[in-house]
Design an enzyme around this catalytic site. Structure first.
Site, PDB file in Angstrom:
ATOM      1  N   GLY A  32       0.800  -1.219   0.000  1.00 47.56           N
ATOM      2  CA  GLY A  32       0.000   0.000   0.000  1.00 47.56           C
ATOM      3  C   GLY A  32       0.832   1.268   0.000  1.00 47.56           C
ATOM      4  O   GLY A  32       1.834   1.380  -0.707  1.00 47.56           O
ATOM      5  N   VAL A  33       0.413   2.229   0.800  1.00 46.69           N
ATOM      6  CA  VAL A  33       1.100   3.523   0.889  1.00 46.69           C
ATOM      7  C   VAL A  33       2.561   3.326   1.294  1.00 46.69           C
ATOM      8  O   VAL A  33       3.468   3.977   0.752  1.00 46.69           O
ATOM      9  CB  VAL A  33       0.423   4.417   1.952  1.00 46.69           C
ATOM     10  CG1 VAL A  33       1.181   5.720   2.129  1.00 46.69           C
ATOM     11  CG2 VAL A  33      -1.011   4.704   1.591  1.00 46.69           C
ATOM     12  N   ASP A  34       2.762   2.457   2.249  1.00 40.95           N
ATOM     13  CA  ASP A  34       4.096   2.196   2.781  1.00 40.95           C
ATOM     14  C   ASP A  34       5.054   1.768   1.656  1.00 40.95           C
ATOM     15  O   ASP A  34       6.153   2.329   1.503  1.00 40.95           O
ATOM     16  CB  ASP A  34       3.957   1.065   3.812  1.00 40.95           C
ATOM     17  CG  ASP A  34       5.109   1.000   4.782  1.00 40.95           C
ATOM     18  OD1 ASP A  34       5.922   1.928   4.809  1.00 40.95           O
ATOM     19  OD2 ASP A  34       5.166  -0.003   5.524  1.00 40.95           O
ATOM     20  N   SER A 122      -5.347   3.006   7.759  1.00 42.27           N
ATOM     21  CA  SER A 122      -6.021   1.730   8.120  1.00 42.27           C
ATOM     22  C   SER A 122      -7.084   1.261   7.131  1.00 42.27           C
ATOM     23  O   SER A 122      -7.623   0.170   7.302  1.00 42.27           O
ATOM     24  CB  SER A 122      -6.652   1.774   9.529  1.00 42.27           C
ATOM     25  OG  SER A 122      -5.657   1.696  10.522  1.00 42.27           O
ATOM     26  N   GLY A 124      -6.871   0.390   4.005  1.00 49.65           N
ATOM     27  CA  GLY A 124      -6.438  -0.503   2.935  1.00 49.65           C
ATOM     28  C   GLY A 124      -6.292  -1.915   3.460  1.00 49.65           C
ATOM     29  O   GLY A 124      -7.279  -2.577   3.812  1.00 49.65           O
TER      30      GLY A 124
HETATM   31  P1  ADP Z   1      -3.259   0.291   6.022  1.00 49.11           P
HETATM   32  O1  ADP Z   1      -2.361  -0.909   6.214  1.00 49.11           O
HETATM   33  O2  ADP Z   1      -3.134   1.318   7.113  1.00 49.11           O
HETATM   34  O3  ADP Z   1      -4.667  -0.105   5.713  1.00 49.11           O
HETATM   35  P2  ADP Z   1      -2.726   0.830   3.186  1.00 49.11           P
HETATM   36  O4  ADP Z   1      -1.529   1.486   2.625  1.00 49.11           O
HETATM   37  O5  ADP Z   1      -3.003  -0.573   2.826  1.00 49.11           O
HETATM   38  O6  ADP Z   1      -2.618   1.047   4.769  1.00 49.11           O
HETATM   39  O7  ADP Z   1      -4.010   1.652   2.775  1.00 49.11           O
HETATM   40  C1  ADP Z   1      -4.384   2.909   3.326  1.00 49.11           C
HETATM   41  C2  ADP Z   1      -5.160   3.692   2.271  1.00 49.11           C
HETATM   42  O8  ADP Z   1      -4.234   4.274   1.355  1.00 49.11           O
HETATM   43  C3  ADP Z   1      -6.107   2.864   1.421  1.00 49.11           C
HETATM   44  O9  ADP Z   1      -7.317   3.588   1.283  1.00 49.11           O
HETATM   45  C4  ADP Z   1      -5.376   2.733   0.086  1.00 49.11           C
HETATM   46  O10 ADP Z   1      -6.273   2.635  -1.012  1.00 49.11           O
HETATM   47  C5  ADP Z   1      -4.643   4.028   0.015  1.00 49.11           C
HETATM   48  N1  ADP Z   1      -3.419   4.065  -0.809  1.00 49.11           N
HETATM   49  C6  ADP Z   1      -2.663   3.044  -1.279  1.00 49.11           C
HETATM   50  N2  ADP Z   1      -1.609   3.516  -1.981  1.00 49.11           N
HETATM   51  C7  ADP Z   1      -1.703   4.881  -1.949  1.00 49.11           C
HETATM   52  C8  ADP Z   1      -0.927   5.956  -2.483  1.00 49.11           C
HETATM   53  N3  ADP Z   1       0.184   5.729  -3.207  1.00 49.11           N
HETATM   54  N4  ADP Z   1      -1.334   7.221  -2.232  1.00 49.11           N
HETATM   55  C9  ADP Z   1      -2.442   7.474  -1.490  1.00 49.11           C
HETATM   56  N5  ADP Z   1      -3.210   6.518  -0.955  1.00 49.11           N
HETATM   57  C10 ADP Z   1      -2.848   5.229  -1.189  1.00 49.11           C
END
Ligand code: ADP
Length: 173
Positions: A32-34, A122, A124
């Site tokens: 995801g974002v990480d 949280s 995603g």
């Molecule tokens: P978590 O483990 O906290 O759920 P995620 O990264 O899986 O974190 O998801 C958190 C949110 O960020 C989700 O709504 C996902 O769709 C969104 N997301 C994923 N990639 C990106 C990005 N590059 N930029 C912005 N939002 C994103």
């Protein structure tokens, strides 16, 4: 007073003082974002996270807390890592989600950041329902006073997330 803005897009392309990362407690990257932040930000961010693991956060970053590192190649000065709670249907973990937004803003304030980009923490891989995640995000930012932060920008990845945040913002004013 802090202005709240919404944009649809990729948080790693934002030009702000601080980008908040929805990290996991290992601080060593994830999906995801990480994953996107580490890919685009380059290896210096991961090196800084490893240093945190070797010093203050030997057991990892606890859920609901936040810590800053450099931002590598991102167009930002800092990445503020925070660990959201995993959604649970039978336990109310919303205080931890509130804590993520509050602690990230506290760290941003300590750094003197004026503009801060947040993802929908949280919602995603961790499974939090978007409508509730949006309400908590907007309400907590509204209720959290910070000295330096002039703009909190929620960066929503898709139409659906953007719509839920727009609704939460309209409902809460
Ligand atoms: P978590 O483990 O906290 O759920 P995620 O990264 O899986 O974190 O998801 C958190 C949110 O960020 C989700 O709504 C996902 O769709 C969104 N997301 C994923 N990639 C990106 C990005 N590059 N930029 C912005 N939002 C994103």
């Amino acid at each position: 007073m802090t202005a709240i803005t919404l944009v649809q897009g990729d948080i790693t392309g934002q030009q702000v003082d601080a980008i908040v990362n929805a990290a996991n407690s290992s601080l060593l990257g994830g999906g995801g974002v990480d994953g996107a932040i580490h890919r685009r930000g380059g290896p210096d961010i991961l090196a800084a996270c490893r240093e945190l693991r070797a010093s203050h956060y030997g057991k990892g970053l606890p859920t609901g807390q936040a810590v800053a590192t450099i931002a590598g190649q991102l167009d930002a000065r800092w990445v503020i890592h925070t660990v959201g709670p995993v959604w649970s249907g039978n336990e109310d973990r919303s205080a931890l989600l509130v804590s993520c937004y509050r602690e990230a803003l506290r760290v941003a304030g300590e750094l003197g950041a004026k503009t801060v980009a947040f993802p929908a923490i949280s919602t995603g891989i961790f499974g939090w329902p978007m409508d509730d995640g949006a309400r908590i995000a907007v309400r907590t930012v509204r209720e959290t006073a910070t000295d330096s932060v002039e703009e909190v920008r929620f960066v929503l990845f898709d139409d659906y997330a953007y719509g839920e945040f727009a609704e939460a913002l309209a409902a809460q004013g």
